[in-house]
Design a protein around this motif. Structure first.
Motif, PDB file in Angstrom:
ATOM      1  N   ARG A  94    -114.956 -26.532  11.347  1.00 35.35           N
ATOM      2  CA  ARG A  94    -116.350 -26.072  11.228  1.00 35.35           C
ATOM      3  C   ARG A  94    -116.409 -24.641  10.720  1.00 35.35           C
ATOM      4  N   LYS A  95    -115.515 -23.803  11.234  1.00 40.80           N
ATOM      5  CA  LYS A  95    -115.487 -22.405  10.814  1.00 40.80           C
ATOM      6  C   LYS A  95    -115.237 -22.316   9.316  1.00 40.80           C
ATOM      7  N   TYR A  96    -114.233 -23.053   8.813  1.00 40.86           N
ATOM      8  CA  TYR A  96    -113.900 -22.980   7.405  1.00 40.86           C
ATOM      9  C   TYR A  96    -114.959 -23.627   6.536  1.00 40.86           C
ATOM     10  N   ASN A  97    -115.614 -24.663   7.025  1.00 38.55           N
ATOM     11  CA  ASN A  97    -116.669 -25.298   6.245  1.00 38.55           C
ATOM     12  C   ASN A  97    -117.872 -24.379   6.080  1.00 38.55           C
ATOM     13  N   SER A  98    -118.026 -23.435   6.998  1.00 39.59           N
ATOM     14  CA  SER A  98    -119.175 -22.540   6.921  1.00 39.59           C
ATOM     15  C   SER A  98    -118.922 -21.332   6.017  1.00 39.59           C
ATOM     16  N   LEU A  99    -117.696 -21.182   5.539  1.00 34.48           N
ATOM     17  CA  LEU A  99    -117.341 -20.052   4.686  1.00 34.48           C
ATOM     18  C   LEU A  99    -116.805 -20.554   3.346  1.00 34.48           C
ATOM     19  N   MET A 100    -117.157 -19.858   2.291  1.00 36.05           N
ATOM     20  CA  MET A 100    -116.527 -20.122   1.005  1.00 36.05           C
ATOM     21  C   MET A 100    -115.118 -19.533   1.065  1.00 36.05           C
ATOM     22  N   VAL A 101    -114.153 -20.206   0.470  1.00 32.50           N
ATOM     23  CA  VAL A 101    -112.771 -19.729   0.517  1.00 32.50           C
ATOM     24  C   VAL A 101    -112.676 -18.291   0.024  1.00 32.50           C
ATOM     25  N   LYS A 102    -113.403 -17.965  -1.026  1.00 31.52           N
ATOM     26  CA  LYS A 102    -113.338 -16.597  -1.566  1.00 31.52           C
ATOM     27  C   LYS A 102    -113.785 -15.547  -0.552  1.00 31.52           C
ATOM     28  N   ASP A 103    -114.508 -15.980   0.491  1.00 36.32           N
ATOM     29  CA  ASP A 103    -114.989 -15.064   1.525  1.00 36.32           C
ATOM     30  C   ASP A 103    -114.067 -14.996   2.740  1.00 36.32           C
ATOM     31  N   TRP A 104    -112.983 -15.777   2.730  1.00 37.29           N
ATOM     32  CA  TRP A 104    -112.065 -15.742   3.861  1.00 37.29           C
ATOM     33  C   TRP A 104    -111.419 -14.371   3.979  1.00 37.29           C
ATOM     34  N   THR A 105    -111.316 -13.900   5.201  1.00 38.12           N
ATOM     35  CA  THR A 105    -110.573 -12.669   5.481  1.00 38.12           C
ATOM     36  C   THR A 105    -109.085 -13.003   5.550  1.00 38.12           C
ATOM     37  N   LYS A 106    -108.283 -11.982   5.673  1.00 39.97           N
ATOM     38  CA  LYS A 106    -106.851 -12.180   5.869  1.00 39.97           C
ATOM     39  C   LYS A 106    -106.609 -13.035   7.107  1.00 39.97           C
ATOM     40  N   ASP A 107    -107.357 -12.772   8.167  1.00 37.78           N
ATOM     41  CA  ASP A 107    -107.192 -13.538   9.404  1.00 37.78           C
ATOM     42  C   ASP A 107    -107.577 -14.998   9.218  1.00 37.78           C
ATOM     43  N   ASP A 108    -108.654 -15.266   8.467  1.00 37.43           N
ATOM     44  CA  ASP A 108    -109.051 -16.650   8.180  1.00 37.43           C
ATOM     45  C   ASP A 108    -107.933 -17.380   7.440  1.00 37.43           C
ATOM     46  N   VAL A 109    -107.376 -16.725   6.432  1.00 37.83           N
ATOM     47  CA  VAL A 109    -106.283 -17.327   5.654  1.00 37.83           C
ATOM     48  C   VAL A 109    -105.097 -17.607   6.566  1.00 37.83           C
ATOM     49  N   CYS A 110    -104.723 -16.645   7.379  1.00 36.60           N
ATOM     50  CA  CYS A 110    -103.562 -16.819   8.256  1.00 36.60           C
ATOM     51  C   CYS A 110    -103.787 -17.944   9.266  1.00 36.60           C
ATOM     52  N   ASP A 111    -105.005 -18.042   9.824  1.00 35.67           N
ATOM     53  CA  ASP A 111    -105.316 -19.145  10.738  1.00 35.67           C
ATOM     54  C   ASP A 111    -105.180 -20.482  10.028  1.00 35.67           C
ATOM     55  N   TRP A 112    -105.712 -20.559   8.806  1.00 42.53           N
ATOM     56  CA  TRP A 112    -105.656 -21.803   8.038  1.00 42.53           C
ATOM     57  C   TRP A 112    -104.203 -22.149   7.687  1.00 42.53           C
ATOM     58  N   VAL A 113    -103.442 -21.158   7.219  1.00 44.41           N
ATOM     59  CA  VAL A 113    -102.041 -21.402   6.854  1.00 44.41           C
ATOM     60  C   VAL A 113    -101.247 -21.847   8.073  1.00 44.41           C
ATOM     61  N   GLN A 114    -101.480 -21.216   9.199  1.00 47.68           N
ATOM     62  CA  GLN A 114    -100.756 -21.598  10.417  1.00 47.68           C
ATOM     63  C   GLN A 114    -101.077 -23.038  10.800  1.00 47.68           C
ATOM     64  N   SER A 115    -102.325 -23.450  10.651  1.00 46.67           N
ATOM     65  CA  SER A 115    -102.705 -24.802  11.062  1.00 46.67           C
ATOM     66  C   SER A 115    -102.330 -25.866  10.036  1.00 46.67           C
ATOM     67  N   THR A 116    -102.102 -25.481   8.776  1.00 48.02           N
ATOM     68  CA  THR A 116    -101.815 -26.486   7.745  1.00 48.02           C
ATOM     69  C   THR A 116    -100.408 -26.403   7.170  1.00 48.02           C
ATOM     70  N   ILE A 117     -99.778 -25.241   7.247  1.00 48.80           N
ATOM     71  CA  ILE A 117     -98.441 -25.086   6.661  1.00 48.80           C
ATOM     72  C   ILE A 117     -97.447 -24.751   7.773  1.00 48.80           C
TER      73      ILE A 117
END
Length: 82
Positions: free
Chosen positions: A8-31
């Protein structure tokens, strides 16, 4: 963060608007947590992940071609769907 809450958090944000922390959370959960730490150390944000190349990944001291391909595949398969 639960997967549903995370999605839900990621769906509410455009990828270009992700912070470093958003990217790291996503990478940790997917990679992986290890790759997330490397992305964190290199200050990768949403704009950066959209433009990431194999050479960029190599410049972060990730040299294993299989790992690089896995990262690129995961980004291309998932980041544009989020």
């Amino acid at each position: 963060m639960s997967e549903l809450k995370n999605a839900r958090k990621y769906n509410s944000l455009m990828v270009k608007d992700w912070t470093k922390d958003d990217v790291c959370d996503w990478v940790q959960s997917t990679i992986s947590e290890e790759i997330a730490r490397i992305f964190d150390d290199n200050n990768i944000n949403g704009i950066d992940i959209l433009d990431l190349t194999q050479e960029d990944i190599k410049s972060m001291d990730i040299q294993d071609e299989t790992v690089i391909q896995d990262i690129m595949l995961c980004i291309s398969s998932n980041v544009y769907e989020v």
